[in-house]
Design an enzyme around this catalytic site. Structure first.
Site, PDB file in Angstrom:
ATOM      1  N   ARG A  80      20.538 -80.762 -47.026  1.00  0.00           N
ATOM      2  CA  ARG A  80      20.946 -80.947 -48.416  1.00  0.00           C
ATOM      3  C   ARG A  80      20.430 -82.282 -48.936  1.00  0.00           C
ATOM      4  O   ARG A  80      19.970 -83.138 -48.175  1.00  0.00           O
ATOM      5  CB  ARG A  80      22.479 -80.921 -48.524  1.00  0.00           C
ATOM      6  CG  ARG A  80      23.146 -82.014 -47.726  1.00  0.00           C
ATOM      7  CD  ARG A  80      24.574 -82.294 -48.128  1.00  0.00           C
ATOM      8  NE  ARG A  80      25.195 -83.234 -47.217  1.00  0.00           N
ATOM      9  CZ  ARG A  80      25.005 -84.552 -47.233  1.00  0.00           C
ATOM     10  NH1 ARG A  80      24.194 -85.086 -48.126  1.00  0.00           N
ATOM     11  NH2 ARG A  80      25.615 -85.334 -46.367  1.00  0.00           N
ATOM     12  N   THR A  85      27.967 -88.201 -45.767  1.00  0.00           N
ATOM     13  CA  THR A  85      29.268 -87.855 -46.315  1.00  0.00           C
ATOM     14  C   THR A  85      30.182 -87.361 -45.209  1.00  0.00           C
ATOM     15  O   THR A  85      29.752 -87.100 -44.092  1.00  0.00           O
ATOM     16  CB  THR A  85      29.160 -86.814 -47.446  1.00  0.00           C
ATOM     17  OG1 THR A  85      30.398 -86.772 -48.166  1.00  0.00           O
ATOM     18  CG2 THR A  85      28.835 -85.431 -46.911  1.00  0.00           C
ATOM     19  N   TYR A  86      31.454 -87.236 -45.562  1.00  0.00           N
ATOM     20  CA  TYR A  86      32.485 -86.821 -44.618  1.00  0.00           C
ATOM     21  C   TYR A  86      33.117 -85.519 -45.081  1.00  0.00           C
ATOM     22  O   TYR A  86      33.355 -85.316 -46.270  1.00  0.00           O
ATOM     23  CB  TYR A  86      33.579 -87.906 -44.527  1.00  0.00           C
ATOM     24  CG  TYR A  86      34.858 -87.421 -43.871  1.00  0.00           C
ATOM     25  CD1 TYR A  86      34.945 -87.315 -42.480  1.00  0.00           C
ATOM     26  CD2 TYR A  86      35.956 -87.056 -44.636  1.00  0.00           C
ATOM     27  CE1 TYR A  86      36.105 -86.843 -41.882  1.00  0.00           C
ATOM     28  CE2 TYR A  86      37.123 -86.584 -44.041  1.00  0.00           C
ATOM     29  CZ  TYR A  86      37.191 -86.483 -42.671  1.00  0.00           C
ATOM     30  OH  TYR A  86      38.338 -86.007 -42.077  1.00  0.00           O
ATOM     31  N   VAL A 148      28.690 -84.191 -54.372  1.00  0.00           N
ATOM     32  CA  VAL A 148      27.776 -83.101 -54.690  1.00  0.00           C
ATOM     33  C   VAL A 148      26.513 -83.292 -53.867  1.00  0.00           C
ATOM     34  O   VAL A 148      25.917 -84.372 -53.876  1.00  0.00           O
ATOM     35  CB  VAL A 148      27.418 -83.070 -56.189  1.00  0.00           C
ATOM     36  CG1 VAL A 148      26.396 -81.975 -56.475  1.00  0.00           C
ATOM     37  CG2 VAL A 148      28.664 -82.852 -57.035  1.00  0.00           C
ATOM     38  N   GLY A 149      26.130 -82.249 -53.145  1.00  0.00           N
ATOM     39  CA  GLY A 149      24.897 -82.306 -52.360  1.00  0.00           C
ATOM     40  C   GLY A 149      24.303 -80.916 -52.239  1.00  0.00           C
ATOM     41  O   GLY A 149      24.632 -80.172 -51.321  1.00  0.00           O
ATOM     42  N   GLY A 165      26.569 -77.657 -51.548  1.00  0.00           N
ATOM     43  CA  GLY A 165      27.370 -77.619 -52.768  1.00  0.00           C
ATOM     44  C   GLY A 165      28.218 -78.840 -52.996  1.00  0.00           C
ATOM     45  O   GLY A 165      27.698 -79.954 -53.102  1.00  0.00           O
ATOM     46  N   ILE A 166      29.553 -78.651 -53.040  1.00  0.00           N
ATOM     47  CA  ILE A 166      30.445 -79.746 -53.403  1.00  0.00           C
ATOM     48  C   ILE A 166      31.588 -79.850 -52.397  1.00  0.00           C
ATOM     49  O   ILE A 166      31.906 -78.900 -51.682  1.00  0.00           O
ATOM     50  CB  ILE A 166      31.031 -79.561 -54.817  1.00  0.00           C
ATOM     51  CG1 ILE A 166      31.970 -78.347 -54.871  1.00  0.00           C
ATOM     52  CG2 ILE A 166      29.910 -79.439 -55.854  1.00  0.00           C
ATOM     53  CD1 ILE A 166      32.757 -78.237 -56.172  1.00  0.00           C
ATOM     54  N   CYS A 183      27.912 -91.828 -48.998  1.00  0.00           N
ATOM     55  CA  CYS A 183      26.714 -91.659 -49.825  1.00  0.00           C
ATOM     56  C   CYS A 183      25.855 -92.921 -49.862  1.00  0.00           C
ATOM     57  O   CYS A 183      25.017 -93.076 -50.754  1.00  0.00           O
ATOM     58  CB  CYS A 183      27.079 -91.206 -51.242  1.00  0.00           C
ATOM     59  SG  CYS A 183      28.025 -89.667 -51.266  1.00  0.00           S
TER      60      CYS A 183
END
Length: 235
Positions: A80, A85-86, A148-149, A165-166, A183
C-alpha cells in the site's frame, strides 16, 4: 436515473493480518484478471500488527524487537501507499476491493470519498474532523483518528482496482502507537473515538456508521455477505 452499484459487504471479524491480506488479494486478483465483477468491502480487526508501506522505513519502528515480541506484535511490509502504521484490537479496518469504473475511475476521488465517509460519521457524534494538507487521513486537530493507505492497479479494460484502505481508531489501545512514529510524522499525535468521547465505543456500531456513509458517498447499495458461507463457496 442510474441504479446504485451493488457492493458486497463482508465482515471478517478479528483475523490475523496475513489471512485477511490473502483474502483481499485473492479478490483483487480476480478483478484484475477480469474473472469476476463483484465489488466488495471487507472489514476486520487485527491483532497487534505493524505494517510498513511502500514509502515507509523500518526506522520508524522505535520499539525493540524484544519488546514487540513480548507484546505479541507482528511486522509486515505491504504494497500500500504510506509509511508505518499500526493495526490492533479496537481499530476498524476497511478494505474496499473495487473496480472504479462505476465510480468515475478516479483514484483521487476514491480516496476523498473514503475520507469523507469517516468525516461524516464522526460529525454525527459531534466531532469535527478535517483533512490536513500533505498529511493523508482524517484528523481531529493535530491528532490522526483514521489512517488512509490505498493501492490501485489497472486492469485490461483501463479500470483501476483498489485494495488496502482505511483504519479508524474506535477503541484502540493508543499506547501501542508509541512503538512507532505513525506514518513517519513526528510532530503530530493519534486519537480514537473512545478517547475523544471519553466513553466506550463499539467497533460494530462504527462499522454500521461507516457502511451508511459509504453508501452515501459512493451512491452504492451494500449487501451483507456471510464470510463463512462465502469461504465454502470459494473452496
Amino acid at each position: 436515473m442510474s441504479q446504485p452499484t451493488t457492493v458486497n459487504w463482508i465482515s471478517l471479524g478479528r483475523m490475523d493480518y496475513d489471512e485477511a491480506l490473502a483474502i483481499q488479494m485473492s479478490q483483487r486478483d480476480a478483478l484484475l484478471a477480469m474473472e469476476g465483477g463483484a465489488q466488495t468491502v471487507f472489514t476486520v480487526e487485527h491483532p497487534p500488527t505493524i505494517t510498513i508501506g511502500r514509502n515507509g522505513s523500518a526506522a520508524n519502528i522505535v520499539a525493540s524487537e524484544a519488546e514487540l515480541l513480548r507484546q505479541g506484535f507482528t511486522i509486515r511490509e505491504v504494497d500500500r501507499g504510506g509509511d508505518v502504521t499500526y493495526h490492533g484490537p479496537g481499530q476498524l479496518v476497511v478494505y474496499p476491493v473495487l473496480h472504479l469504473g462505476p465510480f468515475g475511475n478516479d483514484v483521487s476521488l476514491f480516496v476523498r470519498r473514503l475520507e469523507e465517509m469517516v468525516i461524516q460519521a464522526l460529525a454525527e457524534e459531534g466531532m469535527t474532523a478535517t483533512r490536513l494538507e500533505a498529511y493523508p487521513g482524517v484528523w481531529l486537530g493535530d491528532k490522526k483518528i483514521c489512517a488512509v493507505g490505498a493501492r490501485v492497479k489497472r486492469r485490461a479494460n483501463g479500470e483501476f482496482v483498489t485494495s488496502h484502505g482505511i483504519a479508524l481508531n474506535v477503541a484502540t489501545n493508543l499506547a501501542h502507537f508509541q512503538t512507532i512514529i505513525p506514518c513517519g510524522i513526528q510532530d503530530k499525535g493519534v486519537t480514537s473515538v473512545a478517547e475523544e468521547l471519553q466513553q466506550e465505543a463499539s467497533v460494530e456500531i462504527w462499522e454500521e456508521k461507516l457502511r451508511r456513509h459509504f453508501e452515501q458517498q459512493f451512491s452504492a447499495r451494500t449487501e451483507t455477505v456471510d464470510w463463512s458461507r462465502e469461504r465454502e463457496s470459494r473452496a
